[in-house]
Design an enzyme around this catalytic site. Structure first.
Site, PDB file in Angstrom:
ATOM      1  N   GLU A  54      -4.695   0.424   1.983  1.00  0.00           N
ATOM      2  CA  GLU A  54      -5.091  -0.990   1.925  1.00  0.00           C
ATOM      3  C   GLU A  54      -6.527  -1.095   1.410  1.00  0.00           C
ATOM      4  OE1 GLU A  54      -4.274  -4.685   1.868  1.00  0.00           O
ATOM      5  OE2 GLU A  54      -2.741  -3.299   2.603  1.00  0.00           O
TER       6      GLU A  54
ATOM      7  N   SER B 291       0.825  -1.217   0.000  1.00  0.00           N
ATOM      8  CA  SER B 291       0.000   0.000   0.000  1.00  0.00           C
ATOM      9  C   SER B 291       0.857   1.265   0.000  1.00  0.00           C
ATOM     10  CB  SER B 291      -0.978   0.004   1.176  1.00  0.00           C
ATOM     11  OG  SER B 291      -0.294   0.098   2.404  1.00  0.00           O
ATOM     12  N   HIS B 292       2.179   1.132   0.271  1.00  0.00           N
ATOM     13  CA  HIS B 292       3.054   2.306   0.257  1.00  0.00           C
ATOM     14  C   HIS B 292       4.292   2.088  -0.611  1.00  0.00           C
ATOM     15  CE1 HIS B 292       0.306   3.354   3.464  1.00  0.00           C
ATOM     16  NE2 HIS B 292       0.626   4.605   3.223  1.00  0.00           N
TER      17      HIS B 292
HETATM   18  P1  NDP Z   1      -0.512  -2.900   9.739  1.00  0.00           P
HETATM   19  O1  NDP Z   1      -1.801  -3.036  10.429  1.00  0.00           O
HETATM   20  O2  NDP Z   1      -0.179  -3.796   8.624  1.00  0.00           O
HETATM   21  O3  NDP Z   1       0.594  -2.992  10.889  1.00  0.00           O
HETATM   22  C1  NDP Z   1       1.824  -2.564  10.682  1.00  0.00           C
HETATM   23  C2  NDP Z   1       2.753  -2.813  11.860  1.00  0.00           C
HETATM   24  O4  NDP Z   1       2.378  -3.918  12.688  1.00  0.00           O
HETATM   25  C3  NDP Z   1       4.084  -3.174  11.262  1.00  0.00           C
HETATM   26  O5  NDP Z   1       5.102  -2.713  12.085  1.00  0.00           O
HETATM   27  C4  NDP Z   1       3.947  -4.689  11.203  1.00  0.00           C
HETATM   28  O6  NDP Z   1       5.192  -5.343  11.038  1.00  0.00           O
HETATM   29  C5  NDP Z   1       3.328  -4.989  12.537  1.00  0.00           C
HETATM   30  N1  NDP Z   1       2.630  -6.261  12.561  1.00  0.00           N
HETATM   31  C6  NDP Z   1       1.648  -6.677  11.741  1.00  0.00           C
HETATM   32  N2  NDP Z   1       1.252  -7.930  12.061  1.00  0.00           N
HETATM   33  C7  NDP Z   1       2.000  -8.302  13.121  1.00  0.00           C
HETATM   34  C8  NDP Z   1       2.065  -9.496  13.907  1.00  0.00           C
HETATM   35  N3  NDP Z   1       1.267 -10.540  13.673  1.00  0.00           N
HETATM   36  N4  NDP Z   1       2.945  -9.541  14.929  1.00  0.00           N
HETATM   37  C9  NDP Z   1       3.750  -8.485  15.176  1.00  0.00           C
HETATM   38  N5  NDP Z   1       3.739  -7.342  14.466  1.00  0.00           N
HETATM   39  C10 NDP Z   1       2.880  -7.258  13.446  1.00  0.00           C
HETATM   40  O7  NDP Z   1      -0.267  -1.421   9.164  1.00  0.00           O
HETATM   41  P2  NDP Z   1      -1.300  -0.277   8.807  1.00  0.00           P
HETATM   42  O8  NDP Z   1      -2.204  -0.746   7.739  1.00  0.00           O
HETATM   43  O9  NDP Z   1      -1.889   0.271  10.033  1.00  0.00           O
HETATM   44  O10 NDP Z   1      -0.285   0.826   8.202  1.00  0.00           O
HETATM   45  C11 NDP Z   1       0.503   0.510   7.068  1.00  0.00           C
HETATM   46  C12 NDP Z   1       1.407   1.666   6.714  1.00  0.00           C
HETATM   47  O11 NDP Z   1       0.647   2.778   6.303  1.00  0.00           O
HETATM   48  C13 NDP Z   1       2.310   2.173   7.824  1.00  0.00           C
HETATM   49  O12 NDP Z   1       3.636   2.054   7.375  1.00  0.00           O
HETATM   50  C14 NDP Z   1       1.925   3.621   8.011  1.00  0.00           C
HETATM   51  O13 NDP Z   1       2.999   4.511   8.274  1.00  0.00           O
HETATM   52  C15 NDP Z   1       1.318   3.952   6.669  1.00  0.00           C
HETATM   53  N6  NDP Z   1       0.394   5.062   6.805  1.00  0.00           N
HETATM   54  C16 NDP Z   1       0.801   6.323   6.452  1.00  0.00           C
HETATM   55  C17 NDP Z   1      -0.050   7.399   6.629  1.00  0.00           C
HETATM   56  C18 NDP Z   1       0.359   8.784   6.337  1.00  0.00           C
HETATM   57  O14 NDP Z   1      -0.424   9.702   6.568  1.00  0.00           O
HETATM   58  N7  NDP Z   1       1.545   9.047   5.832  1.00  0.00           N
HETATM   59  C19 NDP Z   1      -1.393   7.218   7.139  1.00  0.00           C
HETATM   60  C20 NDP Z   1      -1.696   5.859   7.516  1.00  0.00           C
HETATM   61  C21 NDP Z   1      -0.826   4.817   7.337  1.00  0.00           C
HETATM   62  P3  NDP Z   1       5.536  -5.938   9.541  1.00  0.00           P
HETATM   63  O15 NDP Z   1       5.705  -4.739   8.675  1.00  0.00           O
HETATM   64  O16 NDP Z   1       6.794  -6.729   9.743  1.00  0.00           O
HETATM   65  O17 NDP Z   1       4.374  -6.795   9.141  1.00  0.00           O
HETATM   66  O1  PYC Z   2      -2.790   4.728   3.722  1.00  0.00           O
HETATM   67  O2  PYC Z   2      -3.970   5.869   5.178  1.00  0.00           O
HETATM   68  C1  PYC Z   2      -3.086   5.785   4.302  1.00  0.00           C
HETATM   69  C2  PYC Z   2      -2.324   7.003   3.980  1.00  0.00           C
HETATM   70  C3  PYC Z   2      -2.698   8.282   4.160  1.00  0.00           C
HETATM   71  C4  PYC Z   2      -1.675   9.068   3.716  1.00  0.00           C
HETATM   72  C5  PYC Z   2      -0.713   8.239   3.289  1.00  0.00           C
HETATM   73  N1  PYC Z   2      -1.114   6.972   3.456  1.00  0.00           N
END
Ligand code: NDP
Ligand code: PYC
Length: 339
Positions: free
Chosen positions: A188, A47-48
């Site tokens: 996602e 997703s990123h």
């Molecule tokens: P996830 O729910 O996939 O969780 C991510 C974190 O949890 C990772 O560190 C992952 O490690 C860990 N994790 C997942 N499953 C397990 C497990 N079973 N046991 C232990 N650790 C686990 O991520 P999100 O969907 O919440 O977010 C994804 C990305 O989106 C992030 O990198 C975030 O920064 C980005 N994002 C950016 C935004 C922005 O405004 N710039 C806004 C929202 C999100 P691993 O990677 O090893 O699986």
């Molecule tokens: O996946 O929620 C997201 C997000 C917002 C800005 C960048 N990624």
């Protein structure tokens, strides 16, 4: 046609740089943004990864990003760094502020970097991982657009507001976690919509406030926080720390400023760095070694550390390259063709 295209990491980098330059992003900005997309694709964060080329291209074409912004670094206080991103992408602003953040953290034991007027589309782990690899403990937060309802409500207030944390480890990759405070990152849900796949019914509500498995309906309605009231409070904390505390927009203000363009969020990011040696002096090494018992206790029962999947994907990608869905690859190539 095969449903995926295999690319080496150099080919991913080249694709990202070329595409970003095609849509008019200045070389220094394109370089920094491409590296974060390569890192996402390499580490299995679809997703990123290069999917974000579609998002960045749209943001650039809609006029929401300053294509040739040059970040300006200032020092508001002994332990504070501020980088005005000038409306460019956050990645170059972070690169500009990072050396001074690290120096101030080592001088003071703790320091903070406020990025202002940046466009953020990316994961936060590259930033905290880089600081932790340099021996610092790191925390990063950023709001986004108001897409997420507070626990108990069904209308958007918060962004997907990620929190990332990094901890240095001798002889091992840093301990890093990085997740949205929404049930899942918006990216996602967008990938589910592109693939025509249903989403779990606890990710969000449709525009009438009903739980929905339709990705498009939830994108048009409201996402949910993770962990009920706990995720909701953390989402609020992110709004405050990387919004009003540093003079930047909340997610609601960012969405209003977007004025329907559908571009990436524009606003601030707060990054805090702590130096174990500042707290512990010569005892820092021994105390960091004690921290290893926590990680060992997690892994001893078959649980995994956050980022373990990512580091394993990285090791694989460096040898085998990555698989990009063919439809996504075609959409990325088409970006260049319409310019
Ligand atoms: P996830 O729910 O996939 O969780 C991510 C974190 O949890 C990772 O560190 C992952 O490690 C860990 N994790 C997942 N499953 C397990 C497990 N079973 N046991 C232990 N650790 C686990 O991520 P999100 O969907 O919440 O977010 C994804 C990305 O989106 C992030 O990198 C975030 O920064 C980005 N994002 C950016 C935004 C922005 O405004 N710039 C806004 C929202 C999100 P691993 O990677 O090893 O699986
Ligand atoms: O996946 O929620 C997201 C997000 C917002 C800005 C960048 N990624």
């Amino acid at each position: 046609m095969s449903d995926a295209v295999r690319l080496t990491l150099d080919e991913v980098r080249d694709l990202a740089r070329r595409t970003l330059r095609t849509v008019g992003l200045a070389p220094a900005q394109a370089e920094a943004v491409a590296e974060t997309m390569v890192a996402g694709e390499r580490d299995g964060c679809a997703s990123h990864g290069v999917y974000r080329l579609l998002v960045a291209a749209h943001s650039l074409r809609s006029g929401a990003v300053a294509r040739d912004a040059v970040p300006r670094v200032s020092e508001p206080a002994a332990a504070l760094v501020r980088v005005d991103g000038g409306g460019g992408f956050a990645q170059l602003a972070f690169a500009a502020g990072r050396p001074l953040l690290e120096a101030k953290a080592r001088a003071n034991g703790i320091a903070a970097l406020a990025l202002t007027d940046v466009v953020h589309f990316a994961a936060l782990w590259p930033e905290v991982e880089a600081l932790a690899a340099a021996g610092l403990v790191a925390l990063a937060v950023t709001p986004s657009h108001a897409w997420v309802a507070p626990a108990g409500g069904t209308r958007p207030v918060f962004g997907t507001n990620p929190i990332a944390f990094g901890w240095p480890r001798a002889g091992a990759h840093p301990f890093v976690f990085d997740f949205a405070t929404s049930a899942v990152a918006r990216g996602e849900i967008e990938l589910h919509r592109r693939a025509g796949r249903a989403i779990p019914d606890d990710w969000g509500y449709d525009a009438d406030g009903r739980p929905s498995t339709d990705a498009a309906a939830v994108l048009a309605g409201a996402m949910r926080t993770f962990g009920g009231h706990k995720g909701s409070a953390l989402a609020a904390m992110v709004e405050l720390l990387a919004g009003p505390l540093i003079g930047e927009m909340t997610s609601a203000e960012s969405l209003a400023a977007d004025a329907g363009r559908g571009a990436s969020p524009r606003g601030g990011e707060l990054i805090v760095a702590l130096d174990p040696a500042g707290f512990l002096g010569a005892a820092a090494g021994a105390q960091l070694a004690r921290a290893e018992t926590v990680f060992a206790a997690i892994e001893a029962q078959g649980a995994r550390l956050p980022s373990a999947r990512r580091y394993a994907a990285r090791a694989r990608s460096e040898i085998e390259g990555v698989l990009v869905p063919a439809a996504l690859y075609a959409d990325i190539i088409a970006i260049g063709e319409v310019e």
